[in-house]
Design an enzyme around this catalytic site. Structure first.
Site, PDB file in Angstrom:
ATOM      1  N   SER A 277      19.125  16.746 -23.483  1.00 60.66           N
ATOM      2  CA  SER A 277      20.641  16.008 -22.668  1.00 60.66           C
ATOM      3  C   SER A 277      20.163  15.667 -21.036  1.00 60.66           C
ATOM      4  O   SER A 277      19.180  15.785 -20.746  1.00 60.66           O
ATOM      5  CB  SER A 277      20.910  17.424 -22.123  1.00 60.66           C
ATOM      6  OG  SER A 277      22.179  17.290 -21.336  1.00 60.66           O
TER       7      SER A 277
ATOM      8  N   LYS B  94      14.486  18.687 -31.050  1.00 56.91           N
ATOM      9  CA  LYS B  94      15.324  17.455 -30.468  1.00 56.91           C
ATOM     10  C   LYS B  94      15.396  16.426 -29.479  1.00 56.91           C
ATOM     11  O   LYS B  94      15.023  17.119 -28.672  1.00 56.91           O
ATOM     12  CB  LYS B  94      17.047  18.339 -29.943  1.00 56.91           C
ATOM     13  CG  LYS B  94      18.122  17.218 -30.251  1.00 56.91           C
ATOM     14  CD  LYS B  94      19.616  18.067 -30.028  1.00 56.91           C
ATOM     15  CE  LYS B  94      20.916  16.692 -30.566  1.00 56.91           C
ATOM     16  NZ  LYS B  94      22.358  17.434 -30.594  1.00 56.91           N
TER      17      LYS B  94
ATOM     18  N   ASN C 102      29.755  12.065 -22.160  1.00 56.68           N
ATOM     19  CA  ASN C 102      30.079  13.335 -21.938  1.00 56.68           C
ATOM     20  C   ASN C 102      29.377  13.626 -21.104  1.00 56.68           C
ATOM     21  O   ASN C 102      28.108  13.585 -20.735  1.00 56.68           O
ATOM     22  CB  ASN C 102      30.033  14.726 -23.010  1.00 56.68           C
ATOM     23  CG  ASN C 102      29.248  14.687 -23.421  1.00 56.68           C
ATOM     24  OD1 ASN C 102      28.081  16.047 -22.339  1.00 56.68           O
ATOM     25  ND2 ASN C 102      27.777  14.635 -23.929  1.00 56.68           N
TER      26      ASN C 102
ATOM     27  N   ASN D  91      19.728  12.941 -29.541  1.00 54.87           N
ATOM     28  CA  ASN D  91      20.754  13.015 -28.767  1.00 54.87           C
ATOM     29  C   ASN D  91      21.438  12.229 -28.269  1.00 54.87           C
ATOM     30  O   ASN D  91      21.449  11.080 -28.523  1.00 54.87           O
ATOM     31  CB  ASN D  91      20.070  13.409 -27.642  1.00 54.87           C
ATOM     32  CG  ASN D  91      20.936  14.980 -26.558  1.00 54.87           C
ATOM     33  OD1 ASN D  91      22.448  15.134 -26.901  1.00 54.87           O
ATOM     34  ND2 ASN D  91      20.001  16.326 -26.940  1.00 54.87           N
TER      35      ASN D  91
ATOM     36  N   PHE E 120      25.720  21.302 -20.374  1.00 54.71           N
ATOM     37  CA  PHE E 120      25.388  22.555 -20.106  1.00 54.71           C
ATOM     38  C   PHE E 120      26.489  23.675 -20.306  1.00 54.71           C
ATOM     39  O   PHE E 120      25.600  24.783 -19.668  1.00 54.71           O
ATOM     40  CB  PHE E 120      23.953  23.150 -19.795  1.00 54.71           C
ATOM     41  CG  PHE E 120      22.626  22.276 -21.480  1.00 54.71           C
ATOM     42  CD1 PHE E 120      22.545  21.750 -21.996  1.00 54.71           C
ATOM     43  CD2 PHE E 120      20.880  22.535 -21.144  1.00 54.71           C
ATOM     44  CE1 PHE E 120      22.187  21.316 -23.008  1.00 54.71           C
ATOM     45  CE2 PHE E 120      19.628  22.218 -21.470  1.00 54.71           C
ATOM     46  CZ  PHE E 120      20.862  21.261 -22.729  1.00 54.71           C
TER      47      PHE E 120
ATOM     48  N   ASN F 192      22.487  15.021 -18.820  1.00 53.99           N
ATOM     49  CA  ASN F 192      22.942  15.777 -18.628  1.00 53.99           C
ATOM     50  C   ASN F 192      22.299  17.176 -17.375  1.00 53.99           C
ATOM     51  O   ASN F 192      23.570  17.500 -16.689  1.00 53.99           O
ATOM     52  CB  ASN F 192      24.152  16.056 -18.999  1.00 53.99           C
ATOM     53  CG  ASN F 192      24.970  14.763 -19.883  1.00 53.99           C
ATOM     54  OD1 ASN F 192      25.556  13.796 -18.821  1.00 53.99           O
ATOM     55  ND2 ASN F 192      25.389  15.015 -20.543  1.00 53.99           N
ATOM     56  N   THR F 193      21.087  17.153 -17.195  1.00 51.95           N
ATOM     57  CA  THR F 193      20.836  18.266 -16.853  1.00 51.95           C
ATOM     58  C   THR F 193      19.576  17.927 -16.104  1.00 51.95           C
ATOM     59  O   THR F 193      18.635  17.381 -16.694  1.00 51.95           O
ATOM     60  CB  THR F 193      20.124  19.447 -17.486  1.00 51.95           C
ATOM     61  OG1 THR F 193      21.532  20.493 -18.120  1.00 51.95           O
ATOM     62  CG2 THR F 193      19.412  20.540 -16.230  1.00 51.95           C
TER      63      THR F 193
END
Length: 356
Positions: free
Chosen positions: A172, A214, A110, A243, A114, A174-175
């Site tokens: 994450s 996390k 994915n 994660n 966010f 993805n940021t």
């Protein structure tokens, strides 16, 4: 009930992964999934942070990003739920398509970024959450924020009074730039501001609450040493490991394996397990760990506990095995604990990871 999912799965897999996810959320919100009726097995109870977890199997953040389906999720057999990641301001996330099933590998990639309806929507959902279930708020930062640390402070101030605990998600992939907050100096500033804010909140009348961190599974030995030192120094209550991973194991077979984003599910299992062991040693077993990443069944959950996890979380495995997986894992875990002569989950924590 698992048989029903095996029948429904081909239909869900005919639609885009993110659309299927939305369908499942709507089903839960509308009470279309019957609740598990079994009472929790006493051997599975875990007492940590002033909370009683009826079993150690939790739902990882990412499934219910805004806390919309907490009532429905309560009936699926989880010992606790975690909603998020929640950003202070609403944001759409990355362009679609952004979720990809790796069916041959039992994995998911994915790059959601966010996507969040923001703090106020989440706060309303948390305020209306059902009683009798532990619910954590997973906090994120807005992509365009000029001060991401301030975003975490804002999120904690708003949601901690409504949640059982808060999780600071800095892992994450993805940021852009978010994982840089795992560096020692950045982490000290972030966690220092959060713990200082927590002290001020409690002094002003907010009930005490735990803070979890996390982290990514893609950590160097130096990263692990720094994280362990900082969380112990600043009194962070637990670490979630981990994660999604930005690595791509050579074993991947799916045509979607080259998609950008974080990889979760079965391929993540050995990576997350090894990082958990290293964090357990680095923290000397003094900081509770929550194992996540690639947990598909009771054997995986038990291995993670024996490696050092006090609790575990799952999400991607539900894509392949259905919504009642937590209940199935909990039953299998109880059998394994008894077969090996343990009286509780706590007795099994870390038995396969010797501390120096």
């Amino acid at each position: 009930m698992m048989t029903l999912y095996r029948i429904a799965r081909p239909l869900l897999f005919c639609v885009d992964a993110e659309k299927a996810h939305g369908i499942s959320l709507q089903a839960l919100k509308n009470g279309l999934l019957p609740a598990v009726g079994n009472a929790p097995d006493p051997i599975l109870g875990v007492d940590l942070f002033g909370l009683h977890f009826p079993n150690p199997v939790g739902l990882a953040a990412g499934y219910d990003k805004n806390g919309e389906a907490l009532a429905g999720l309560k009936g699926l057999g989880f010992g606790f739920l975690e909603a998020g990641s929640i950003t202070p301001r609403p944001q759409a996330g990355n362009p679609k398509p952004r979720v990809f099933r790796l069916v041959e590998d039992a994995g998911v990639i994915n790059r959601l970024g966010f996507n969040s309806k923001g703090l106020e929507v989440a706060a309303a959902n948390f305020a209306a959450r059902p009683q009798g279930i532990i619910v954590g708020a997973n906090l994120g930062a807005n992509k365009e924020s000029p001060d991401r640390i301030a975003d975490y402070v804002t999120g904690m101030r708003r949601l901690a009074p409504l949640a059982s605990y808060v999780t600071v998600n800095i892992s994450s992939p993805n940021t852009p730039g978010l994982r840089a907050l795992q560096g020692r100096a950045e982490l000290e500033e972030l966690l220092g501001r959060l713990t200082e804010t927590r002290r001020a909140m409690i002094a002003a009348g907010t009930a005490p609450f735990p803070i979890f961190l996390k982290v990514a599974p893609d950590l160097t030995q130096a990263d692990i040493a720094d994280i362990a030192a900082v969380v112990r120094e600043l009194g962070i209550d637990a670490l979630i490991c981990g994660n999604t991973t930005i690595t791509r194991p050579t074993s991947l077979r799916s045509a979607a394996k080259g998609e950008a984003g974080g990889l979760s599910g079965q391929p993540l299992k050995p990576i997350a397990l090894q990082t958990l062991k290293e964090l357990y040693v680095a923290t000397k077993g003094e900081i509770p760990l929550i194992g996540a990443g690639g947990i598909q069944n009771a054997a995986d959950a038990y291995a993670r506990i024996r490696a050092g996890a006090s609790l575990i979380q799952l999400y991607s495995a539900m894509v392949y095995k259905g919504p009642y997986l937590a209940e199935e894992i909990a039953r299998g875990l109880a059998k394994r604990l008894r077969a090996d002569g343990f009286n509780s989950v706590r007795d099994a924590v870390g038995v396969d990871t010797p501390l120096a």
